[in-house]
Scaffold this motif. Structure first.
Motif, mmCIF file in Angstrom:
data_model
loop_
_atom_site.group_PDB
_atom_site.id
_atom_site.type_symbol
_atom_site.label_atom_id
_atom_site.label_comp_id
_atom_site.label_asym_id
_atom_site.label_seq_id
_atom_site.Cartn_x
_atom_site.Cartn_y
_atom_site.Cartn_z
ATOM 1 N N MET A 1 0.922 -1.016 0.086
ATOM 2 C CA MET A 1 0.071 -0.157 -0.068
ATOM 3 C C MET A 1 0.997 1.156 -0.071
ATOM 4 N N TYR A 495 4.602 -2.384 16.974
ATOM 5 C CA TYR A 495 3.353 -2.231 16.193
ATOM 6 C C TYR A 495 2.216 -3.190 16.596
ATOM 7 N N VAL B 77 -7.862 -3.275 11.004
ATOM 8 C CA VAL B 77 -7.260 -2.080 10.277
ATOM 9 C C VAL B 77 -5.809 -2.175 10.220
ATOM 10 N N ALA B 81 -3.666 -1.937 6.890
ATOM 11 C CA ALA B 81 -2.911 -0.717 6.903
ATOM 12 C C ALA B 81 -1.377 -1.148 6.212
ATOM 13 N N TYR B 136 -6.409 3.782 10.822
ATOM 14 C CA TYR B 136 -5.809 3.619 9.812
ATOM 15 C C TYR B 136 -4.596 4.773 9.929
ATOM 16 N N CYS B 139 -1.907 3.830 12.426
ATOM 17 C CA CYS B 139 -1.108 2.575 12.137
ATOM 18 C C CYS B 139 -0.160 3.236 11.203
#
Lengths: 537, 189, 111
Positions: A1, A495, B77, B81, B136, B139
């Motif tokens: 992405m 994360y 998400v 992401a 989103y 992240c």
């Protein structure tokens, strides 16, 4: 992405469904945050890599050297003759798909070209086209295709989305070692000067200065001095290790990350404390100052070249055997390659613990023993006084490093140590540990920062299992025996599972180790106050 | 029958439709795998998304508090992401819930009895989409933070630590609590 | 390779803006880089940058911050050898930002 490319008018007709095309007809799209920066010219010059040139992965034109196609095809030919394994792996895959969903990158990305079978097909299709009769005649029908610039880019892109962790090989009925295919794929692209900075830099440093970070002898000493200061503050004991000492019984070699990076230095403090407590007759070397080997992520020859200093230094110092620190790929190299590359080390003796008398027959030929084997043996013989309660603030799980697990079959020793130095130990689910362990997602030189998105994707399956024990048991420490793990799992935890730290096992040993003449400990090796010692001094 | 009761009855079918819609954003062979492999450790993406959607539907039905809803949404998400999607592709799945609900309800003769409830439900889905957008962005910012700060982390977190140790040592004041805090922040607590 | 324009001359920098060749560094390069970040370098900044360069000259690597703080405390006193002070000077992080202005490369390997 990461590409914010949708225009308002597209939004109206945007199709969220994925296009369905065959893999050969799906062209590669090189995406930002998925690849690492190229190596600098001077780094590649240092070690004599060929075809050094200016290029950027995101550019249309990679400025490939003239005759690049012949270079690659000749490279394949040469390797088919040289490595029987490569030839066999190019021929025997029946595309059963057992490996497909075993790769952490595939599980994290969902990109079919991250299925090990398809990643290998990227190269196999070239092999078929130019080296098999059916491929030459039947072409695409036989799974063959032309080597074009786009195909080359595709191989490069996906062979740096493989960490050579070999989890897929565990499930392959033919035992195809996909790591070896990736290694060859990388060698081929390296022939064209397409090396990564995060690999080229450490390789050049290691060649010139003995270690990946480029630490010079006095820098190594100075960093260790700093650790000794901290150990003195925590334990009241001043340790005086030796460097480059001829006649020592044991040479100790560890990855240089342990001397510089966080939280690796705490692992190194653990080594220093353990060896001091044992009165071990050992020495550090500022020449063989790297156990890891980023050459292994470049080419067979480079790995051999960088590895040679370990035996050379052992010989120069006249030690009896070599003890190695906590590192992952270092052990695949030492366990499976060193002896045949740079041996026989007939000037060394079979490693024998001077404390317990145990002879490490498993290292009979290579003459190098893992610190966890050494430590577990000490504990088994009751040679260490340990206070587990000093790790009571930690709820620990163990991440098997790919290479110590699948590369040398070391499963029990680290667990045995943890259980003896910690009261709270919880295993992750069975299909994510031991020989089925999931990679940290950042190995084989992919531990740069610019490819963070790739690292997070690849790190998901491991983190997903950590998250489970974090939620079930309150696990807050991910123990491991690998410097790349220590350097990269912190970001992955940050994360995916905030609240979980990362530590080498020797750090936990250092915490628990009761040393003769020590003052009452009030803090662990990180300076964190021990439970029940608040306010004590 | 109330709207909520009807929705509860239709939940399994709605969930299936909604899950299928998100799977459609993956390549066919991957979608197949994400759907079929039930082991959550062998299939982290598929199982996290499925259980996240299941929990979200329950939460919407029970009108759970925003924090609970946000947690389930975060699980999904956070994965989307970092995958190969544009932001709109990443989050379109939220709106697909409306389609799934309408399609499932349309067969019911009495579905038209609840225009008010349906609109209220769809508003909750819209709110869900806005929350998803917040998550989103968080992240994505985290990814950039990690990227930008890794060098910093390898050294600068030590500043904090070293500084505290330094102060404790040289100034002779007890700053252990601060040390503890520093470590907590390192573990992201 | 990316470059920055310095007094009409092109100087090579890597993708993260660090100098490729250490020898390209002069004081004004540091000043220009800082300006690009909207920063004015004061004497206080130069104390740290000069320390980093001296450390690099001696050890051939940027110091671990643990060492940086300790050494700065030793040389300049505890009021400067602390995180808060260094962060105030270099908001993006002393190691990262100060090293870049000092022209030092970033470390690579298992870090």
């Amino acid at each position: 992405m990461a590409k914010f490319t949708a225009k308002p008018k597209d939004l109206i007709q945007i199709d969220f469904k994925n296009p369905k095309t065959g893999w050969m007809d799906t062209p590669v799209e090189i995406r930002e945050h998925m690849f690492c920066h190229p190596a600098k010219a001077k780094e590649l010059e240092t070690v004599g890599f060929p075809n050094i040139h200016e290029w950027r992965p995101q550019d249309e034109n990679w400025n490939l050297p003239e005759g690049w196609k012949e270079t690659v095809l000749n490279g394949i030919k040469e390797r088919l003759q040289k490595y029987r394994s490569f030839h066999v792996f190019m021929d025997i895959c029946v595309r059963c798909g057992a490996c497909a969903d075993k790769c952490h990158f595939y599980l994290g990305t969902g990109d079919p070209k991250n299925m090990p079978v398809l990643r290998a097909e990227l190269l196999r299709s070239i092999y078929r086209k130019y080296f098999t009769a059916s491929g030459k005649i039947l072409g695409k029908t036989a799974g063959a295709r032309e080597l074009t610039e786009d195909v080359l880019k595709e191989i490069w892109y996906y062979y740096y989305q493989c960490t050579e962790c070999r989890r897929c090989s565990v499930f392959c009925p033919y035992g195809i070692d996909q790591a070896e295919i990736t290694m060859i794929g990388r060698e081929l692209t390296n022939l064209l000067g397409l090396q990564l900075g995060w690999i080229g830099g450490p390789v050049a440093n290691c060649y010139m200065k003995g270690n990946h970070l480029g630490l010079e002898p006095h820098t190594i000493k100075s960093n260790i001095e700093m650790m000794l200061d901290d150990i003195e503050t925590i334990t009241g004991i001043r340790i005086n290790p030796t460097f480059n000492r001829k006649g020592a019984e044991i040479l100790f070699v560890t990855p240089s990350g342990d001397l510089f990076a966080m939280p690796g230095i705490y692992t190194a403090m653990g080594y220093l404390m353990l060896f001091h407590e044992l009165g071990l007759d050992y020495t550090w070397s500022t020449y063989a100052s790297e156990g890891g080997n980023f050459g292994f992520f470049s080419s067979n020859e480079m790995a051999k070249r960088l590895n040679s200093k370990i035996y050379a230094e052992a010989k120069r110092l006249g030690v009896k055997w070599v003890l190695g620190g906590e590192c992952g790929h270092m052990w695949r190299v030492l366990h499976q390659y060193m002896d045949t590359w740079n041996g026989p080390a007939d000037f060394l003796e079979v490693p024998k613990s001077p404390i317990t008398g145990t002879v490490f027959d498993n290292a009979k030929s290579a003459k190098m023993t893992h610190i966890s084997e050494f430590t577990a043996d000490l504990i088994k013989h009751g040679k260490l006084k340990l206070d587990k309660s000093r790790n009571d603030h930690l709820k620990v799980t163990f991440h098997d490093s790919c290479n110590t697990a699948r590369g040398m079959g070391m499963f029990e020793e680290p667990r045995y140590i943890i259980k003896n130095v910690c009261n709270h130990f919880y295993e992750m689910p069975e299909n994510t540990i031991r020989e089925k362990t999931f990679c940290c997602g950042s190995g084989t030189g992919l531990n740069a920062s610019e490819n963070m998105e790739l690292r997070m994707r690849g790190g998901l399956p491991r983190a997903n299992a950590v998250k489970y024990v974090h939620e079930q048991h309150g696990v807050n420490m991910l123990a491991n025996v690998c410097a790349i793990d220590r350097a990269t799992l912190s970001a992955s935890m940050d994360y995916w599972v905030p609240g979980v730290g990362v530590a080498g096992i020797s750090e936990l040993v250092g915490n628990a180790l009761v040393m003769e003449g020590e003052k009452e400990r009030t803090a662990d090796l990180r300076g964190e106050t021990l439970p029940g010692k608040e306010g004590a001094e | 029958m109330s709207f909520n009761k009807l929705l509860s009855e239709k939940k399994p079918a709605i969930l299936k439709k909604w899950f299928d819609a998100i799977l459609d954003t993956y390549p066919a062979e991957t979608a197949d795998f994400l759907k079929k492999q039930k082991d959550r450790f062998a299939n982290p993406v598929g199982s996290t998304i499925y259980s996240g959607m299941d929990s979200l539907l329950n939460s919407l039905l029970n009108a759970d508090d925003p924090d609970t809803i946000s947690k389930y949404l975060d699980d999904i998400v956070r994965i989307r992401a970092v995958q190969d999607f544009t932001p709109s592709q990443s989050l379109a799945f939220v709106f697909k819930l409306k389609d799934a609900v309408r399609e499932e309800m349309s067969g019911e003769s009495n579905a038209g009895d609840f225009p008010g409830e349906l609109i209220a439900f769809e508003r909750r889905v819209d709110a869900l989409a806005l929350t998803a957008f917040d998550i989103y962005m968080k992240c994505r910012e985290k990814i950039y933070d990690l990227k930008a700060n890794e060098l910093r982390n390898m050294t600068v977190k030590l500043v904090e630590r070293a500084n505290l140790i330094f102060e404790a040592r040289y100034r002779d004041i007890d700053l252990k609590d601060l040390v503890l805090e520093g470590n907590k922040s390192e573990r992201g607590e | 390779m990316a470059t920055i324009d310095f007094q009409g001359k092109q100087i090579e920098v890597d993708e993260d803006g660090y100098l490729v060749n250490l020898d390209d560094w002069v004081k004004d390069v540091g000043i220009q880089m800082a300006k690009g970040d909207g920063m004015e370098l004061t004497d206080a900044h130069w104390e740290v940058i000069n320390f980093l360069r001296e450390y690099y000259a001696k050890y051939q690597i940027a110091p671990m911050i643990k060492i940086l703080v300790k050494e700065i405390a030793k040389v300049m006193g505890p009021e400067k050898g602390n995180t808060k002070y260094l962060y105030e000077l270099f908001p993006d992080g002393p190691a990262k930002q100060a090293c870049r202005y000092a022209g030092l490369p970033k470390p690579t390997g298992c870090v």
